[in-house]
Design a protein around this motif. Structure first.
Motif, PDB file in Angstrom:
ATOM      1  N   GLY A  74       0.809  -1.212   0.000  1.00 52.09           N
ATOM      2  CA  GLY A  74       0.000   0.000   0.000  1.00 52.09           C
ATOM      3  C   GLY A  74       0.843   1.262   0.000  1.00 52.09           C
ATOM      4  O   GLY A  74       2.059   1.236   0.212  1.00 52.09           O
ATOM      5  N   LYS A  75       0.182   2.375  -0.226  1.00 54.02           N
ATOM      6  CA  LYS A  75       0.867   3.673  -0.239  1.00 54.02           C
ATOM      7  C   LYS A  75       1.154   4.146   1.185  1.00 54.02           C
ATOM      8  O   LYS A  75       0.586   3.650   2.154  1.00 54.02           O
ATOM      9  CB  LYS A  75       0.014   4.694  -0.980  1.00 54.02           C
ATOM     10  N   LYS A  76       2.037   5.129   1.262  1.00 56.82           N
ATOM     11  CA  LYS A  76       2.422   5.707   2.551  1.00 56.82           C
ATOM     12  C   LYS A  76       1.753   7.077   2.655  1.00 56.82           C
ATOM     13  O   LYS A  76       2.046   7.977   1.863  1.00 56.82           O
ATOM     14  CB  LYS A  76       3.947   5.839   2.653  1.00 56.82           C
ATOM     15  N   LEU A  77       0.855   7.221   3.619  1.00 56.46           N
ATOM     16  CA  LEU A  77       0.138   8.479   3.791  1.00 56.46           C
ATOM     17  C   LEU A  77       0.927   9.389   4.725  1.00 56.46           C
ATOM     18  O   LEU A  77       1.182   9.037   5.882  1.00 56.46           O
ATOM     19  CB  LEU A  77      -1.260   8.228   4.369  1.00 56.46           C
ATOM     20  N   VAL A  78       1.322  10.555   4.226  1.00 62.78           N
ATOM     21  CA  VAL A  78       2.010  11.553   5.048  1.00 62.78           C
ATOM     22  C   VAL A  78       1.000  12.625   5.436  1.00 62.78           C
ATOM     23  O   VAL A  78       0.394  13.260   4.569  1.00 62.78           O
ATOM     24  CB  VAL A  78       3.199  12.183   4.304  1.00 62.78           C
ATOM     25  N   TRP A  79       0.826  12.794   6.731  1.00 63.41           N
ATOM     26  CA  TRP A  79      -0.120  13.783   7.251  1.00 63.41           C
ATOM     27  C   TRP A  79       0.661  15.031   7.657  1.00 63.41           C
ATOM     28  O   TRP A  79       1.383  15.033   8.643  1.00 63.41           O
ATOM     29  CB  TRP A  79      -0.856  13.178   8.442  1.00 63.41           C
ATOM     30  N   PHE A  80       0.517  16.088   6.859  1.00 69.84           N
ATOM     31  CA  PHE A  80       1.173  17.357   7.186  1.00 69.84           C
ATOM     32  C   PHE A  80       0.372  18.093   8.255  1.00 69.84           C
ATOM     33  O   PHE A  80      -0.852  18.100   8.244  1.00 69.84           O
ATOM     34  CB  PHE A  80       1.296  18.231   5.934  1.00 69.84           C
ATOM     35  N   ARG A  81       1.117  18.759   9.155  1.00 68.14           N
ATOM     36  CA  ARG A  81       0.489  19.524  10.241  1.00 68.14           C
ATOM     37  C   ARG A  81       1.216  20.864  10.359  1.00 68.14           C
ATOM     38  O   ARG A  81       1.047  21.718   9.498  1.00 68.14           O
ATOM     39  CB  ARG A  81       0.554  18.724  11.548  1.00 68.14           C
ATOM     40  N   GLN A  82       2.034  21.033  11.389  1.00 64.78           N
ATOM     41  CA  GLN A  82       2.839  22.256  11.520  1.00 64.78           C
ATOM     42  C   GLN A  82       4.258  21.986  11.010  1.00 64.78           C
ATOM     43  O   GLN A  82       5.242  22.301  11.668  1.00 64.78           O
ATOM     44  CB  GLN A  82       2.870  22.709  12.987  1.00 64.78           C
ATOM     45  N   ASP A  83       4.337  21.430   9.821  1.00 65.93           N
ATOM     46  CA  ASP A  83       5.631  21.044   9.242  1.00 65.93           C
ATOM     47  C   ASP A  83       5.558  21.183   7.726  1.00 65.93           C
ATOM     48  O   ASP A  83       5.900  20.266   7.000  1.00 65.93           O
ATOM     49  CB  ASP A  83       5.967  19.603   9.638  1.00 65.93           C
ATOM     50  N   LEU A  84       5.120  22.359   7.268  1.00 68.01           N
ATOM     51  CA  LEU A  84       4.781  22.532   5.857  1.00 68.01           C
ATOM     52  C   LEU A  84       6.016  22.804   5.008  1.00 68.01           C
ATOM     53  O   LEU A  84       6.208  23.881   4.442  1.00 68.01           O
ATOM     54  CB  LEU A  84       3.745  23.662   5.720  1.00 68.01           C
ATOM     55  N   ARG A  85       6.861  21.776   4.915  1.00 67.20           N
ATOM     56  CA  ARG A  85       8.099  21.885   4.145  1.00 67.20           C
ATOM     57  C   ARG A  85       8.462  20.518   3.572  1.00 67.20           C
ATOM     58  O   ARG A  85       8.036  19.477   4.089  1.00 67.20           O
ATOM     59  CB  ARG A  85       9.243  22.400   5.028  1.00 67.20           C
ATOM     60  N   VAL A  86       9.277  20.550   2.528  1.00 68.66           N
ATOM     61  CA  VAL A  86       9.755  19.325   1.888  1.00 68.66           C
ATOM     62  C   VAL A  86      11.078  18.884   2.499  1.00 68.66           C
ATOM     63  O   VAL A  86      11.301  17.710   2.779  1.00 68.66           O
ATOM     64  CB  VAL A  86       9.898  19.544   0.366  1.00 68.66           C
ATOM     65  N   ARG A  87      11.966  19.857   2.715  1.00 71.36           N
ATOM     66  CA  ARG A  87      13.283  19.548   3.284  1.00 71.36           C
ATOM     67  C   ARG A  87      13.214  19.483   4.811  1.00 71.36           C
ATOM     68  O   ARG A  87      12.416  20.148   5.425  1.00 71.36           O
ATOM     69  CB  ARG A  87      14.304  20.607   2.853  1.00 71.36           C
ATOM     70  N   ASP A  88      14.087  18.686   5.378  1.00 73.08           N
ATOM     71  CA  ASP A  88      14.161  18.481   6.827  1.00 73.08           C
ATOM     72  C   ASP A  88      12.796  18.150   7.416  1.00 73.08           C
ATOM     73  O   ASP A  88      12.387  18.702   8.433  1.00 73.08           O
ATOM     74  CB  ASP A  88      14.765  19.705   7.530  1.00 73.08           C
ATOM     75  N   ASN A  89      12.126  17.227   6.772  1.00 69.61           N
ATOM     76  CA  ASN A  89      10.829  16.760   7.247  1.00 69.61           C
ATOM     77  C   ASN A  89      10.939  15.254   7.495  1.00 69.61           C
ATOM     78  O   ASN A  89      10.836  14.454   6.561  1.00 69.61           O
ATOM     79  CB  ASN A  89       9.738  17.055   6.208  1.00 69.61           C
ATOM     80  N   PRO A  90      11.156  14.849   8.748  1.00 72.26           N
ATOM     81  CA  PRO A  90      11.390  13.428   9.038  1.00 72.26           C
ATOM     82  C   PRO A  90      10.279  12.497   8.552  1.00 72.26           C
ATOM     83  O   PRO A  90      10.559  11.436   7.981  1.00 72.26           O
ATOM     84  CB  PRO A  90      11.501  13.394  10.560  1.00 72.26           C
ATOM     85  N   ALA A  91       9.027  12.878   8.768  1.00 72.67           N
ATOM     86  CA  ALA A  91       7.920  12.003   8.358  1.00 72.67           C
ATOM     87  C   ALA A  91       7.911  11.802   6.850  1.00 72.67           C
ATOM     88  O   ALA A  91       7.780  10.669   6.354  1.00 72.67           O
ATOM     89  CB  ALA A  91       6.594  12.592   8.829  1.00 72.67           C
ATOM     90  N   LEU A  92       8.039  12.880   6.106  1.00 66.86           N
ATOM     91  CA  LEU A  92       8.053  12.794   4.646  1.00 66.86           C
ATOM     92  C   LEU A  92       9.273  12.015   4.161  1.00 66.86           C
ATOM     93  O   LEU A  92       9.167  11.163   3.264  1.00 66.86           O
ATOM     94  CB  LEU A  92       8.045  14.201   4.047  1.00 66.86           C
ATOM     95  N   HIS A  93      10.406  12.295   4.744  1.00 59.87           N
ATOM     96  CA  HIS A  93      11.661  11.648   4.342  1.00 59.87           C
ATOM     97  C   HIS A  93      11.581  10.136   4.526  1.00 59.87           C
ATOM     98  O   HIS A  93      11.926   9.362   3.614  1.00 59.87           O
ATOM     99  CB  HIS A  93      12.812  12.222   5.177  1.00 59.87           C
ATOM    100  N   GLU A  94      11.105   9.705   5.697  1.00 58.94           N
ATOM    101  CA  GLU A  94      11.047   8.276   5.982  1.00 58.94           C
ATOM    102  C   GLU A  94       9.978   7.580   5.141  1.00 58.94           C
ATOM    103  O   GLU A  94      10.176   6.454   4.676  1.00 58.94           O
ATOM    104  CB  GLU A  94      10.777   8.055   7.471  1.00 58.94           C
ATOM    105  N   ALA A  95       8.842   8.239   4.956  1.00 59.35           N
ATOM    106  CA  ALA A  95       7.787   7.643   4.135  1.00 59.35           C
ATOM    107  C   ALA A  95       8.262   7.430   2.711  1.00 59.35           C
ATOM    108  O   ALA A  95       7.996   6.373   2.103  1.00 59.35           O
ATOM    109  CB  ALA A  95       6.550   8.542   4.155  1.00 59.35           C
ATOM    110  N   ALA A  96       8.964   8.407   2.161  1.00 55.49           N
ATOM    111  CA  ALA A  96       9.453   8.303   0.785  1.00 55.49           C
ATOM    112  C   ALA A  96      10.475   7.178   0.635  1.00 55.49           C
ATOM    113  O   ALA A  96      10.599   6.585  -0.442  1.00 55.49           O
ATOM    114  CB  ALA A  96      10.067   9.635   0.343  1.00 55.49           C
TER     115      ALA A  96
END
Length: 457
Positions: free
Chosen positions: A2-24
Motif C-alpha cells: 500500500g501507499k504511505k500516507l504523510v499527514w502534514f500539520r505544523q511542518d509545511l516543508r519538503v526539506r528536513d521533514n522526518p515524516a516525509l523523508h522516511e515515508a518516501a
C-alpha cells in the motif's frame, strides 16, 4: 504494498521533514493536510495565520508535485473529525501506513493517541517523528535527570549536547514516478498582509539568507522597532515552512563551522529559547489548560475592562504601547521587544489577567505559536518558567525613549503624533493630546507601579 500516507500539520516543508523523508524511503507517498476549522477557532488562532497556512500549502503542493507526490487539502470541524477523515483517506488512497511529525500541546497529543489506538485496531502502521525541535524532545536534562526550569542552565546543557551531536537537516525526499491527478482542494483561505509575508518554503529560506547577511548586527538592532533588525522568520517557524534545525545549521555554515561564534550569537539564543518553551510545554501540559507554570506565584488580576479595551485598540495614551498594538492589529505581527512592553503594561500596570492578553495575541498574530506565546506572557507576568521577577516592570516611557529615541516608530504607527518633537512624542502634554485628539493615559504610571509592587510582593 500500500501507499504511505504523510499527514502534514505544523511542518509545511519538503526539506528536513522526518515524516516525509522516511515515508518516501518506504514506498509511494500520498500527502494530506486536514484543516480543523472549529478547533482552530477554539485555540484562538488568527485569520491571518490560517490564510498564511493555506497559501503555504499551495506552495508546498507545487514542490511536492515536482517530486511526484500529490497533496490533498481538506477541511473538517474538530480534531475528532480529523481522525475520521484520516481513516477515510487511508481507505481512499489505499494506504497501509501513516507518517506524521509530533505536536506537543495537550489537545494535539490526545488526538494523536486516539488516532494511534483506532488505527491499531485496523492494523494500520503509525510512524511518528520529531521534526519541530532541533534536538530531540526531553534530551536536555539536568544531572538529576530532571527537566530544566531556568533558561541559562538549559542553554548551557543544550550546547554541550549539540557539541557532541551536530545537527544535520534532512534533504528532500527522492522523486517518485506516480502521476498527479485529481488533487482535492477545499478552500479555507483568509486575508492577511500579502505585502509583508510571502508564503512557502522557498520564501522562508530566502528570508533566512537575507537575514544572515546582517546577522552580526542583530544583537544591536533587534530591540529597535523602527528598523528591520529581526529575522521576521517567526511566521515560517510557526507553521514549519522552515525548521529550527535548518536555522541553526545555516547560521553555523554562515560562520564556516565555527561553533564558538554560533553559540555566542544572540539570534541563536532566541532559537534555543523557542526550544526551551516547547520543552516546558511537554513537561508541564497543564499550561495548555490556562494554568500558571509557577503555581506559587501571586495572581492578583482585576477586572479592568476599560484598560483592556484601550490596550487592544491602541489608545492607552502611552505612545509606544499604542504603536505596538496598532502594529499588531494592522499587520498581524509585533516586534518582540514591544511584545514584552505591551504584555507587562497590561498585566502588571493595568493588573489585567495575562490569559486575556495571551488570547488576544493569538487571535491577531500571524506567527501565533502556543508554546512561545504562552511562555512569553507567563515570563512577563512572573508566573512562568524563568519568569521575570515580580518587581521587574518595564516603564513605557523609559522603554520608548531608549528603543525609539527619535520617535520614528511611534510616528509611523500613531500618525496623529507625527508633528511632535522628539521629546514630546514619548509623553505628550495635555494640550498636545487635546490638539491632535490623542487620549489621556488610562493609568497613572507611578501609582500603578506602586500598587503592582504592593500586590505582587
Amino acid at each position: 504494498m500500500g501507499k504511505k500516507l504523510v499527514w502534514f500539520r505544523q511542518d509545511l516543508r519538503v526539506r528536513d521533514n522526518p515524516a516525509l523523508h522516511e515515508a518516501a524511503n518506504e514506498g509511494e507517498v500520498v500527502a494530506v493536510f486536514i484543516e480543523a476549522q472549529e478547533q482552530r477557532k477554539q485555540h484562538h488562532e488568527s485569520a491571518a495565520k490560517v490564510g498564511f497556512i493555506f497559501d503555504t500549502l499551495l506552495e508546498l503542493r507545487s514542490e511536492l508535485n515536482e517530486l511526484g507526490i500529490p497533496l490533498h487539502i481538506k477541511t473538517c470541524a474538530t480534531f475528532t473529525d480529523q481522525i475520521s477523515a484520516l481513516q477515510q483517506c487511508i481507505k481512499e488512497y489505499d494506504a497501509d501506513s501513516i507518517y506524521f511529525n509530533r505536536e506537543y500541546p495537550v489537545n494535539e497529543m490526545e488526538r494523536d493517541k486516539e488516532l494511534v489506538e483506532r488505527l491499531k485496531k485496523e492494523e494500520i502502521a503509525v510512524h511518528q517523528y520529531d521534526g519541530d525541535l532541533a534536538l530531540e524532545p526531553s534530551l536536555v536534562k539536568n544531572k538529576q535527570g530532571e527537566p530544566y526550569k531556568v533558561f541559562t542552565p538549559y542553554k548551557k546543557a543544550w550546547i554541550e549536547i549539540h557539541k557532541h551531536s551536530p545537527i544535520e537537516p534532512l534533504s528532500s525526499p527522492h522523486k517518485q514516478t506516480s502521476n498527479i491527478h485529481n488533487q482535492v482542494t477545499e478552500d479555507f483561505s483568509q486575508e492577511y498582509r500579502h505585502d509583508l509575508w510571502q508564503a512557502g518554503e522557498v520564501a522562508a529560506h530566502e528570508r533566512l539568507n537575507q537575514f544572515l547577511d546582517g546577522v552580526d548586527q542583530y544583537k544591536d538592532q533587534r530591540d529597535i522597532p523602527a528598523v528591520a533588525g529581526t529575522s521576521f522568520l517567526s511566521p515560517y517557524l510557526a507553521m514549519g515552512s522552515i525548521s529550527a534545525k535548518q536555522c541553526i545549521h545555516a547560521l553555523l555554515e554562515h560562520y564556516d563551522g565555527d561553533e564558538q561564534k554560533l553559540y555566542g550569537n544572540t539570534w541563536f539564543s532566541e532559537i534555543v529559547w523557542r526550544e526551551f518553551y516547547r520543552q516546558i510545554l511537554i513537561d508541564n501540559p497543564q499550561i495548555a489548560k490556562h494554568k500558571a507554570f509557577n503555581t506559587s506565584a501571586k495572581e492578583v488580576w482585576v477586572n479592568n475592562k476599560e484598560a483592556f479595551e484601550a490596550w487592544k485598540e491602541g489608545r492607552t495614551g502611552f505612545p509606544i504601547i499604542d504603536a505596538a498594538m496598532r502594529q499588531l492589529n494592522q499587520t498581524g505581527w509585533m516586534h518582540n521587544r514591544l511584545r514584552m512592553n505591551a504584555a507587562m503594561f497590561l498585566n502588571k500596570l493595568c493588573l489585567v489577567d495575562w490569559r486575556l492578553g495571551e488570547k488576544y495575541f493569538m487571535e491577531k498574530l500571524i506567527d501565533g505559536d502556543f508554546a512561545s506565546n504562552n511562555g512569553g506572557w507567563q515570563w512577563c507576568s512572573s508566573t512562568g518558567a524563568d519568569g521575570a521577577p515580580y518587581f521587574r516592570i518595564m516603564s513605557p516611557l523609559s522603554q520608548s525613549k531608549r528603543f525609539d529615541p527619535k520617535g520614528d516608530f511611534i510616528r509611523k504607527l500613531v500618525p496623529e503624533l507625527e508633528g511632535l518633537d522628539n521629546k514630546s512624542i514619548h509623553e505628550p502634554s495635555v494640550e498636545q493630546r487635546k490638539k491632535v485628539g490623542y487620549p489621556e493615559p488610562v493609568i497613572d504610571y507611578k501609582s500603578a507601579r506602586k500598587r503592582a509592587l504592593e500586590l505582587l510582593s
